[in-house]
Write an enzyme that holds these catalytic residues in place. Structure first.
Site, short mmCIF file in Angstrom:
data_model
loop_
_atom_site.label_atom_id
_atom_site.label_comp_id
_atom_site.label_asym_id
_atom_site.label_seq_id
_atom_site.Cartn_x
_atom_site.Cartn_y
_atom_site.Cartn_z
N GLU A 280 0.73 -1.10 0.11
CA GLU A 280 0.02 0.16 0.09
C GLU A 280 0.97 1.35 0.14
OE1 GLU A 280 -3.55 -1.74 2.64
OE2 GLU A 280 -2.02 -0.53 3.77
N PRO A 281 1.66 1.51 -1.14
CA PRO A 281 2.33 2.97 -1.06
C PRO A 281 1.53 3.92 -1.09
CG PRO A 281 2.38 1.61 -3.31
CD PRO A 281 1.61 0.79 -2.38
N GLY A 282 2.04 4.96 -0.39
CA GLY A 282 1.36 6.25 -0.40
C GLY A 282 2.10 7.29 -0.83
N ARG A 283 2.90 7.86 0.07
CA ARG A 283 4.07 9.00 -0.10
C ARG A 283 5.08 8.49 -1.28
NH1 ARG A 283 6.30 11.40 4.41
NH2 ARG A 283 5.57 9.39 5.53
N ARG A 319 3.79 19.51 8.07
CA ARG A 319 4.85 18.56 8.38
C ARG A 319 5.97 19.02 9.07
NH1 ARG A 319 7.02 15.21 5.50
NH2 ARG A 319 6.90 13.57 6.64
N TYR A 323 6.62 17.05 12.30
CA TYR A 323 7.68 16.07 12.21
C TYR A 323 8.97 16.57 12.34
CZ TYR A 323 3.29 13.73 10.61
OH TYR A 323 2.14 13.17 10.46
N CYS A 350 -0.38 32.33 12.45
CA CYS A 350 -0.19 32.91 13.79
C CYS A 350 0.47 31.94 14.72
CB CYS A 350 -1.42 33.52 14.43
SG CYS A 350 -1.72 34.94 13.36
N TYR A 379 0.83 13.91 1.86
CA TYR A 379 0.57 14.36 3.40
C TYR A 379 0.59 15.77 3.60
CZ TYR A 379 0.78 9.42 3.87
OH TYR A 379 0.70 8.10 4.06
N1 LLP Z 1 -1.24 1.67 4.95
C1 LLP Z 1 -1.42 1.69 6.04
C2 LLP Z 1 -2.25 0.96 6.98
C3 LLP Z 1 -1.00 2.97 6.56
O1 LLP Z 1 -1.25 3.37 7.80
C4 LLP Z 1 -0.36 3.90 5.88
C5 LLP Z 1 0.16 5.15 6.24
C6 LLP Z 1 0.05 3.40 4.43
C7 LLP Z 1 -0.58 2.24 3.99
C8 LLP Z 1 0.80 4.45 3.48
O2 LLP Z 1 1.97 4.66 4.02
P1 LLP Z 1 3.12 5.66 3.08
O3 LLP Z 1 3.42 4.75 1.92
O4 LLP Z 1 2.59 6.74 2.59
O5 LLP Z 1 4.31 5.75 4.03
N2 LLP Z 1 1.22 11.87 8.15
C9 LLP Z 1 2.60 11.09 8.15
C10 LLP Z 1 2.37 9.92 7.46
C11 LLP Z 1 1.32 9.19 8.10
C12 LLP Z 1 1.31 7.77 7.55
C13 LLP Z 1 0.21 6.88 8.12
N3 LLP Z 1 -0.29 5.60 7.38
C14 LLP Z 1 3.50 11.89 7.32
O6 LLP Z 1 3.31 13.16 6.83
O7 LLP Z 1 4.67 11.66 7.35
#
Ligand code: LLP
Length: 425
Positions: A280-283, A319, A323, A350, A379
């Site tokens: 499940e890639p997001g970032r 972010r 973070y 502010c 994000y």
């Molecule tokens: N699958 C699940 C179950 C997750 O909880 C997440 C991210 C992903 C996939 C996707 O992860 P990625 O490939 O994007 O790393 N707000 C934080 C990141 C929180 C990620 C939460 N879960 C940031 O801005 O760094």
């Protein structure tokens, strides 16, 4: 001689004149290439595989359609994300529903839509889902979210009992996962397919994924011995993006190979039933494709800092404040001019912590210049807020010299649109 910076063949200064600043622009080709790279490399003769984009990184109709066209599924974590996905035409069967506290309404919406998988988080949720599925007479495939005791943070990962996670059930909590599996088994509507785990985000260490897979292997073996067949492993996301030149994410091809080879080795060593592997890639899909363009406002010198103020900030990118995330930037009008100045790029919110970049190396900047902050595709928009009512930024996708507005700017009309004076009691 400097040229104005372009993205997807589109001149950012011209675009700023059209949509105003700040705005978020995606290089559409980069998103397509990342989706294709995962699709192309996440394959293995031993397994059925599926790449599921994590919508929480950035979600809108445009990206949903791109994900679907690339042959990937979509991970959603709320009724809101589910609604956007369905509205944009993602087939429900390609949707994976996550969340540690899905409400009965969200579970109902997922059942009614017929989502491909619901990832169970806890036993109460499992009982509620079984009841709802019975009431609605809907079959649904489920995964169980496991906390494998592997936690990865950027360059480090730790293998611990890590028993206090709010997500899923600890692999070591045999009673806990057995209770869920028995509840699933007792329902004619719920069908246990396998396990889900997610060990962290912005991971640079391939060994972290190998440790996750080892933990899933051991647990799957234990489950198998108790008569539960684990056919699916969904390994979550966490693949890193490059924010600054210090970051060196594992290339997609390599990380896919590492993961699938490790799955294959576990399967063979432990004679496991696992037939399908998901990620499940997001970032890593959208992060590097996104750039936020700001207009430079006023400057301020303090004994320790040369502030450069921009017309956005923590409302469009939380972010750095949340973070301590690091970003790089470029002077849009002079991308090739030597960077001989150091500025602290601060937003207009502010809040003292509203600093986007502590030490930005840039040529001399002046009021009215444009500043492009890189790798803001993940994000940022999805975690943006209405703080100080700055208005959420518009989102543009650019490709081959064409630019398309896919989310318009939030304006004062939008702020007042939800206001009302309705008697409730
Ligand atoms: N699958 C699940 C179950 C997750 O909880 C997440 C991210 C992903 C996939 C996707 O992860 P990625 O490939 O994007 O790393 N707000 C934080 C990141 C929180 C990620 C939460 N879960 C940031 O801005 O760094």
């Amino acid at each position: 001689m400097s040229e104005v910076m372009q993205i997807g063949g589109v001149d950012l200064r011209r675009l700023a004149q059209k949509v105003g600043t700040p705005f978020l622009i995606y290089d559409e080709t980069k998103v397509e290439q990342k989706l294709q790279a995962f699709r192309h490399h996440f394959v293995h003769p031993e397994f059925e595989t599926q790449v599921v984009y994590a919508g929480k990184a950035f979600l809108c109709g445009k990206i949903v359609r791109m994900v679907h066209e690339a042959g990937c599924g979509l991970d959603v974590v709320s009724g809101g994300e589910l609604a956007v996905a369905l509205h944009a035409g993602m087939p429900a069967g390609h949707i994976v529903m996550h969340g540690n506290n899905k409400t009965p309404q969200e579970l109902t919406a997922a059942l009614e839509a017929g989502v491909g998988l619901i990832v169970l988080d806890n036993v109460q949720e499992c009982r509620a889902l079984a009841e709802l599925a019975q009431r609605l007479q809907r079959h649904v495939n489920v995964l169980l979210r496991i906390n494998p005791g592997v936690e990865a943070h950027t360059h480090e990962y730790i293998v611990t009992a890590h028993i206090d996670s709010k997500f899923g059930v600890s692999a070591a909590d045999t009673k806990g996962w057995e209770a869920i599996l028995k509840t699933v088994e007792a329902s004619p509507w719920l069908h246990f397919r396998g396990l889900h785990a997610h060990i962290g985000s912005q991971i640079f260490e391939p060994q972290a994924f190998e440790a996750e897979i080892e933990a899933l292997g051991a647990l799957s073996k234990e489950m198998q011995e108790k008569g539960y067949s684990v056919g699916v492993w969904d390994l979550g996301g966490g693949f890193a993006a490059r924010y600054t030149e210090e970051d060196a994410p594992i290339p997609v091809e390599q990380v896919c190979k590492t993961i699938l080879n490790a799955c294959c080795a576990q399967k063979a060593a432990l004679s496991l039933d696992v037939q399908k592997v998901m990620i499940e890639p997001g970032r890593s899909i959208v992060g590097e494709a996104g750039t936020t363009v700001y207009t430079v406002g006023w400057f301020k010198s303090t004994p320790g800092k040369e502030y450069l103020f921009v017309d956005g900030g923590m409302a469009d990118n939380i972010r750095p404040a949340l973070y301590q995330a690091k970003y790089d930037c470029t002077a849009v009008d002079a991308p090739n001019t030597p960077a001989d100045h150091t500025y602290t790029v601060a937003g207009k919110c502010c809040e003292s912590g509203d600093i986007l970049i502590e030490q930005a190396h840039l040529p001399e900047m002046k009021t009215g210049d444009l500043l492009a902050v890189h790798t803001t595709g993940a994000y940022c928009y999805s975690m943006s807020s209405n703080y100080n009512h700055l208005g959420r930024v518009p989102v543009v996708f650019a490709k081959d010299g064409r630019a398309e507005l896919v989310i318009r700017r939030e304006t004062a009309q939008d702020f007042v649109r939800l206001e009302c004076q309705e008697a409730l009691e």
